[in-house]
Write a protein that holds these residues in place. Structure first.
Motif, PDB file in Angstrom:
ATOM      1  N   THR A  86      -8.821  -4.812 -10.067  1.00  0.00           N
ATOM      2  CA  THR A  86      -9.190  -4.566  -9.242  1.00  0.00           C
ATOM      3  C   THR A  86     -10.267  -5.926  -8.997  1.00  0.00           C
ATOM      4  O   THR A  86     -11.037  -6.516 -10.179  1.00  0.00           O
ATOM      5  N   TYR A 105      -4.906  -4.071  -6.884  1.00  0.00           N
ATOM      6  CA  TYR A 105      -3.789  -4.483  -7.135  1.00  0.00           C
ATOM      7  C   TYR A 105      -2.660  -5.098  -8.323  1.00  0.00           C
ATOM      8  O   TYR A 105      -3.839  -4.554  -9.444  1.00  0.00           O
ATOM      9  N   ASN A 146       0.567  -0.862   0.103  1.00  0.00           N
ATOM     10  CA  ASN A 146      -0.113   0.214   0.011  1.00  0.00           C
ATOM     11  C   ASN A 146       1.437   0.893  -0.381  1.00  0.00           C
ATOM     12  O   ASN A 146       0.602   1.739  -0.346  1.00  0.00           O
ATOM     13  N   TYR A 151      -2.857  -2.555   6.778  1.00  0.00           N
ATOM     14  CA  TYR A 151      -2.441  -3.386   5.535  1.00  0.00           C
ATOM     15  C   TYR A 151      -0.954  -3.557   6.757  1.00  0.00           C
ATOM     16  O   TYR A 151      -0.729  -3.235   7.297  1.00  0.00           O
ATOM     17  N   THR A 162     -10.118  -4.445   7.753  1.00  0.00           N
ATOM     18  CA  THR A 162     -11.265  -3.730   7.872  1.00  0.00           C
ATOM     19  C   THR A 162     -11.469  -3.528   9.766  1.00  0.00           C
ATOM     20  O   THR A 162     -11.952  -4.196   9.798  1.00  0.00           O
ATOM     21  N   TRP A 181     -13.975   0.901   0.502  1.00  0.00           N
ATOM     22  CA  TRP A 181     -15.005  -0.068   0.417  1.00  0.00           C
ATOM     23  C   TRP A 181     -16.496   1.035   0.840  1.00  0.00           C
ATOM     24  O   TRP A 181     -15.898   2.249   0.512  1.00  0.00           O
ATOM     25  N   VAL A 235      -8.033   0.858   7.963  1.00  0.00           N
ATOM     26  CA  VAL A 235      -7.674  -0.515   7.012  1.00  0.00           C
ATOM     27  C   VAL A 235      -6.713  -0.908   7.569  1.00  0.00           C
ATOM     28  O   VAL A 235      -5.783  -0.395   7.051  1.00  0.00           O
ATOM     29  N   LEU A 272      -7.658  -1.083  -0.627  1.00  0.00           N
ATOM     30  CA  LEU A 272      -8.886  -2.165  -0.291  1.00  0.00           C
ATOM     31  C   LEU A 272     -10.007  -0.605   0.183  1.00  0.00           C
ATOM     32  O   LEU A 272      -9.985  -0.431   1.084  1.00  0.00           O
ATOM     33  N   LEU A 320     -10.593  -4.630  -4.005  1.00  0.00           N
ATOM     34  CA  LEU A 320      -9.646  -4.578  -3.625  1.00  0.00           C
ATOM     35  C   LEU A 320      -8.294  -4.902  -5.318  1.00  0.00           C
ATOM     36  O   LEU A 320      -9.013  -5.202  -6.257  1.00  0.00           O
ATOM     37  N   ALA A 364     -16.573  -3.747  -1.340  1.00  0.00           N
ATOM     38  CA  ALA A 364     -15.325  -3.266  -0.928  1.00  0.00           C
ATOM     39  C   ALA A 364     -14.530  -3.254  -2.572  1.00  0.00           C
ATOM     40  O   ALA A 364     -14.699  -4.465  -3.651  1.00  0.00           O
TER      41      ALA A 364
END
Lengths: 123, 192
Positions: A112, A99, A26, A52, A78, A40, A50, A38, A97, A95
């Motif tokens: 995503t 990456y 992150n 991490y 979370t 929400w 959140v 992440l 996510l 949510a």
């Protein structure tokens, strides 16, 4: 997940990366790298934060310096506040996510993943 | 006798060095035409792959967020500089979602000296879907795909393939060996 109105709750998501793969943490090492995020949409719950995991600093053949990454299995926790006014009954919070993963020789386009979490709010 | 042994040893070493460089150039009969596309460059000018017909083209799909791509870009700048007068061009196709917002500052900062366009889903599909970056197609003078590389390979592998397509063979007098030694030195040894 069960959440009591007026209390707090938390959700732990476990991510699993195959051996030989990594994704940026992150807090990636360079501006141009895409961070793990992440986000929400949690109503009627409120996101308190959140957490991490601590990134690993790993050196790869394509980088002069170690990069801030995640590998293997890692947890994203979370924390939520459940307002006292939250209506009792079932709800679904969602949510996204985001990456971006690489191996030592190639990178994959950012992705995503949509997550849906059923929540049972109790008074 | 002693001198002959020395020349043979040096030659063997040079040949051994060259033999370590792999080439993925396909035989001509196995090459397929590279799909044409038309995309905008940083100045808004339309660039078509077919604009470069007759040249050897290093078609590189990349993105600013791709670490391995960042390693290759200085090599491609070198190739563009070294071979631009020999009917060669590097063409970069960025797959950044943010388009020129991300790409323009990057190419300025890196002083990229070859044409760069921003690609789209259609471009990716034309090339069978680009699953990972970097993905690079080495295209011959007839516009056919001679080699494909997904992921980071070595600079010398690219150099070998480019020279192969430019010259019709791997090494030519006046070119540069993968180690950086001028090939003319090698030819001189043969002549002794």
């Amino acid at each position: 997940m069960s959440a009591k109105a007026g209390a707090t709750a938390q959700i732990k998501l476990t991510a699993e990366l195959r051996s030989g793969y990594h994704c940026n943490s992150n807090t990636p090492s360079d501006d141009y790298l895409i961070p793990l995020r992440l986000t929400w949409t949690a109503a009627p719950l409120e996101v308190a934060g959140v957490d991490y995991p601590k990134p690993q600093m790993e050196k790869y053949s394509f980088s002069d310096k170690p990069l801030s990454v995640y590998t293997g299995n890692f947890d994203l926790v979370t924390r939520f506040k459940v307002p006292a006014s939250a209506p009792a009954g079932p709800a679904v919070i969602t949510a996204k996510l985001r990456y971006q993963a690489c191996t030592d020789r190639a990178c994959f386009p950012p992705k995503t993943v949509d997550l849906n979490v059923p929540v049972d709010i109790v008074k | 006798m002693r001198r002959k042994w020395w020349v043979s040893a040096v030659t063997a070493l040079i040949l051994a060095g060259c033999s370590q460089v792999k080439t993925a150039v396909k035989p001509e009969k196995d090459r397929h035409t590279a799909p044409d596309f038309a995309l905008k460059d940083v100045a808004g000018k339309t660039v078509k792959l077919s604009d470069f017909h007759g040249k050897v083209v290093l078609l590189n799909f990349w993105a600013t967020w791709c670490g391995p791509c960042e390693i290759e870009i200085p090599w491609f700048i070198d190739f563009q500089q070294s071979f631009k007068d020999r009917n060669f061009v590097v063409l970069g196709v960025s797959l950044d979602d943010d388009g020129w917002t991300a790409v323009k500052p990057y190419i300025e900062r890196r002083k990229i000296n070859y044409p760069v366009v921003v690609g789209n889903d259609q471009t990716e599909l034309l090339y069978g879907g680009i699953d990972a970056l970097p993905t690079t197609f080495v295209i011959d003078r007839a516009g056919r795909i001679a080699a494909v590389h997904q992921g980071l390979i070595s600079k010398s592998e690219y150099e070998h393939e480019i020279l192969d397509l430019l010259d019709g063979k791997n090494i030519k007098v006046g070119s540069v060996l993968p180690s950086g030694r001028p090939a003319v030195l090698w030819t001189g040894l043969w002549a002794r």
